[in-house]
Design a protein around this motif. Sequence first.
Motif, PDB file in Angstrom:
ATOM      1  N   PHE A  34      -3.320   1.548 -31.184  1.00  0.00           N
ATOM      2  CA  PHE A  34      -2.032   1.697 -30.514  1.00  0.00           C
ATOM      3  C   PHE A  34      -1.192   0.421 -30.647  1.00  0.00           C
ATOM      4  N   ARG A  35      -1.813  -0.722 -30.453  1.00  0.00           N
ATOM      5  CA  ARG A  35      -1.084  -1.993 -30.558  1.00  0.00           C
ATOM      6  C   ARG A  35      -0.535  -2.227 -31.963  1.00  0.00           C
ATOM      7  N   GLU A  36      -1.252  -1.750 -32.966  1.00  0.00           N
ATOM      8  CA  GLU A  36      -0.807  -1.905 -34.353  1.00  0.00           C
ATOM      9  C   GLU A  36       0.150  -0.794 -34.779  1.00  0.00           C
ATOM     10  N   ASN A  37       0.559   0.038 -33.815  1.00  0.00           N
ATOM     11  CA  ASN A  37       1.490   1.145 -34.064  1.00  0.00           C
ATOM     12  C   ASN A  37       0.980   2.142 -35.103  1.00  0.00           C
ATOM     13  N   LEU A  38      -0.334   2.344 -35.122  1.00  0.00           N
ATOM     14  CA  LEU A  38      -0.922   3.318 -36.034  1.00  0.00           C
ATOM     15  C   LEU A  38      -1.038   4.693 -35.391  1.00  0.00           C
ATOM     16  N   THR A  40       0.737   7.105 -31.912  1.00  0.00           N
ATOM     17  CA  THR A  40       1.816   7.160 -30.931  1.00  0.00           C
ATOM     18  C   THR A  40       1.251   7.045 -29.517  1.00  0.00           C
ATOM     19  N   GLU A  41       2.144   6.851 -28.557  1.00  0.00           N
ATOM     20  CA  GLU A  41       1.718   6.760 -27.163  1.00  0.00           C
ATOM     21  C   GLU A  41       1.083   8.077 -26.698  1.00  0.00           C
ATOM     22  N   HIS A  44      -2.362   8.233 -28.101  1.00  0.00           N
ATOM     23  CA  HIS A  44      -3.192   7.272 -27.366  1.00  0.00           C
ATOM     24  C   HIS A  44      -3.676   7.863 -26.047  1.00  0.00           C
TER      25      HIS A  44
END
Length: 58
Positions: A34-38, A40-41, A44
């Motif tokens: 999630f932090r690496e934007n791989l 979506t929220e 996640h």
Amino acid sequence: MLHDYYIEVNNSKQLKDNTMLNCSMELSLLNNLFRENLITEAEHKEIKRKILKDYKLL
């Protein structure tokens, strides 16, 4: 704070230490994605819910 989740353990289930470690590692990997934007929220949140449900923490 690096994590946006809170895990409440039900001690009556007597979860093994390695089970909690495995759960923690899965959640950590999920947060990295999630932090690496791989992911979506929405992805996640859904995956986190499934992990917690699999480990009977939800």
